[in-house]
Scaffold this motif. Structure first.
Motif: not given
Length: 619
Positions: A333-347, A422-428
């Motif tokens: 649908k979009y071509g190339a994808v760059l997935a940016v994951d913003l969640v914490n490294t720990h826990g 882009t994503n975090c946990i809630d993606c908000l």
């Protein structure tokens, strides 16, 4: 792809030269004029045995009759005769959302009020400010008692559906498609009814329109999206820049915050939203698309009255396959994808992120990249300017994949070849701050490309443009957050004002508490309503209609507001006792007792509610 050189406004940008030709907006409007029109204003008559929807916008079309017995539809040329004894009720409506069939009755959903919010590529856009459900359920009277009870429970969920936020529509253009995809439509496709052009992922009333589609009622088939629509105009010297920001929410795994997490077995993720920023300047049109969505693995958070329920990973052996299906769909649908994951490294977040990174290794390559950026560790709660570190890591991808650009004649000079996911946990909250930063950089790049900005010029140097840009992205984030979590976005003060404020931090605290209440005590019912409207739960008489277990004891009186009140009261007394605990061990005992009783009562109320829901809606 044909590249365009940076051009100066003085050579091509005067409004006189622009008016000598047709802009893409004018071309699109001419195409729309030749297609079949939707009815824009109607009169709904409530007769004893039927509803009649009569076009009143000057169209010469037939009226639509809807039986109040079974919901069957047909076109009629003349209105039924009105009884002198019983005059039918009459109301103005602005569109038909669709029809939902339950066990015995059907329910007609219409737009009773709308609000103009701007224009999209030259066409008026409206927000739905009021929905109303009209029951076609006379046949329920002859149904068995248990079926009547089930019908009443399901139809009660439609009261929740009437309050659905963030619904937008246009009578003239296809809101489900980005400007790039709309431009790519062939001439024949542009002449089709809007519902046939629509992207099913973003067509909010896709399931509800099925009955009308089967009845071939094209002039009544109004496509609706859920998301956000923001627009502003700002002067840059003698030039006027028009910026539109649209969010399109995917319906494949739609729902509420703690009740829809992760992906399903087909790779569709929760809270998937496409955000498109469109810039129009002196006849030129630029479009830039970003996406957000939950981490594409099988995971969930079971609502259990804790503030942050633990993450439950399901069928971990399926993770690579799920991630592969998700990214394969995005690439198509979009071509190339760059997935940016913003969640914490720990826990717990860190463990989930590790699984995401591991699953992504099976699909990463030239056209799929995964990048982890620990937002909280790097930016903390106030230093969001450090997102410049992230931008340095992704700028090459943005430069390579770009944005769509059309010249004043609607000819494509540049196209967007990839998308940042882009994503975090809630993606908000973290996601919206990040996406607004990327959108700002892209807008500056576009204005430089069109010769409006000098090489080092930024949006910040134009206060009116800067303020308006911040406001639309803050509103954008609030709209998406309200639909998923029930509250505006956290960290919104930075997006809105460019810095964290005491008022914003306090507001975040209140919204966090409100989210806790809504997620635990309201969103379960809301999720059931969403599943009904989207066809994810289809009611059928062939289902097992075992009578709901009779409630007794605590289950008969358990309610979430009551449980919430008991929790607050119990912890209030626990806090009072705890303050005295250092002077008397009895106070320590009583503080523990109050806290334990509060949790036990709330937990029992929660369990009884879940039991009753399971008995009613178990698939």
């Amino acid at each position: 792809m044909v590249e365009a050189k940076s051009v100066k406004t003085g050579k091509w940008g005067s409004r006189a030269s622009f008016n000598r030709g047709l802009s893409w907006n004018q071309i699109m409007m001419e195409k729309t004029d030749s297609a079949q029109k939707l009815y824009t204003r109607m009169r709904l008559w409530e007769f004893p045995d039927q509803y009649v929807i009569e076009p009143t916008d000057g169209s010469c079309g037939s009226s639509l009759s809807v039986s109040r017995v079974d919901g069957s539809m047909k076109l009629i040329e003349e209105l039924p005769q009105c009884s002198s004894v019983r005059v039918p009720k009459i109301r103005t409506i602005f569109g038909v959302i669709g029809m939902l069939k339950l066990l015995a009755g059907s329910y007609l959903i219409v737009i009773t009020d709308r609000e103009s919010v701007g224009s999209y590529l030259g066409h008026p856009i409206f927000r739905i400010s009021s929905l109303k459900v009209f029951p076609c359920d006379h046949s329920v009277n002859s149904s068995p008692v248990e079926q009547k009870k089930m019908e009443a429970e399901f139809s009660g969920l439609l009261n929740v559906a009437e309050k659905t936020p963030g619904l937008y529509f246009s009578y003239d253009t296809n809101l489900t498609l980005s400007a790039q995809r709309l431009h790519a439509l062939g001439d024949e496709s542009k002449l089709l009814p809007l519902w046939r052009q629509a992207e099913p992922r973003f067509l909010w009333n896709n399931y509800l329109l099925e009955v009308l589609i089967d009845s071939k009622l094209d002039p009544y088939l109004l496509p609706v999206i859920q998301g956000s629509f923001q627009n502003f105009q700002a002067a840059i010297g003698k030039d006027i820049v028009d910026v539109t920001l649209i969010a399109r929410r995917c319906t494949r795994r739609t729902g509420t915050r703690l009740w829809r997490r992760g992906a399903d077995s087909d790779g569709y993720v929760a809270n998937f939203v496409e955000s498109e920023q469109i810039v129009q300047l002196n006849g030129f049109t630029a479009s830039f698309v970003q996406i957000r969505g939950s981490i594409p693995l099988l995971w969930e958070q079971i609502v259990d009255l804790t503030y942050k329920p633990k993450f439950e990973l399901v069928k971990t052996e399926e993770f690579p396959r799920i991630a592969e299906r998700h990214f394969l769909d995005l690439r198509k649908k979009y071509g190339a994808v760059l997935a940016v994951d913003l969640v914490n490294t720990h826990g717990a977040e860190g463990r989930l992120s590790e699984k995401f990174a591991s699953a992504s290794q099976h699909v990463t390559g030239d056209d799929v990249r995964y990048l982890h950026f620990d937002f909280h560790q790097i930016c903390g709660h106030v230093h969001f300017e450090r997102l410049s570190i992230l931008y340095e890591q992704i700028s090459d991808f943005l430069d390579q994949n770009g944005y769509m650009l059309l010249n004043e004649h609607g000819e494509k000079m540049k196209e967007q070849l990839g998308v940042v996911r882009t994503n975090c946990i809630d993606c908000l909250d973290r996601t919206n701050v990040t996406q607004s930063m990327i959108a700002r950089k892209i807008l500056e790049s576009q204005l430089r490309r069109l010769g409006i900005f000098a090489a080092e010029e930024t949006i910040s140097s134009h206060p009116n443009l800067d303020d308006s840009f911040k406001i639309i992205w803050a509103n954008h984030g609030d709209d998406i957050s309200t639909q998923y979590s029930g509250t505006p976005a956290l960290k919104g003060d930075f997006v809105r004002y460019g810095q964290r404020t005491i008022q914003g931090i306090l507001k975040d605290g209140w919204n966090a508490l409100l989210r806790y209440y809504l997620n635990n005590f309201v969103d379960g019912t809301k999720q059931d309503a969403i599943d009904l409207l989207q066809g994810h739960y289809i009611v059928s008489v062939s289902r097992d209609l075992t009578p709901t277990t009779q409630k007794g004891g605590l289950e008969a009186v358990a309610s979430f507001p009551l449980a919430f009140s008991l929790v607050l009261t119990g912890f209030f007394f626990a806090a009072l006792s705890l303050r005295q605990a250092r002077y008397d061990l009895r106070h320590l005992f009583f503080s523990m007792l109050w806290a334990g009783l509060s949790i036990a009562i709330a937990g029992l109320s929660r369990a009884s509610y879940q039991l009753s829901k399971w008995c009613t809606l178990n698939e």
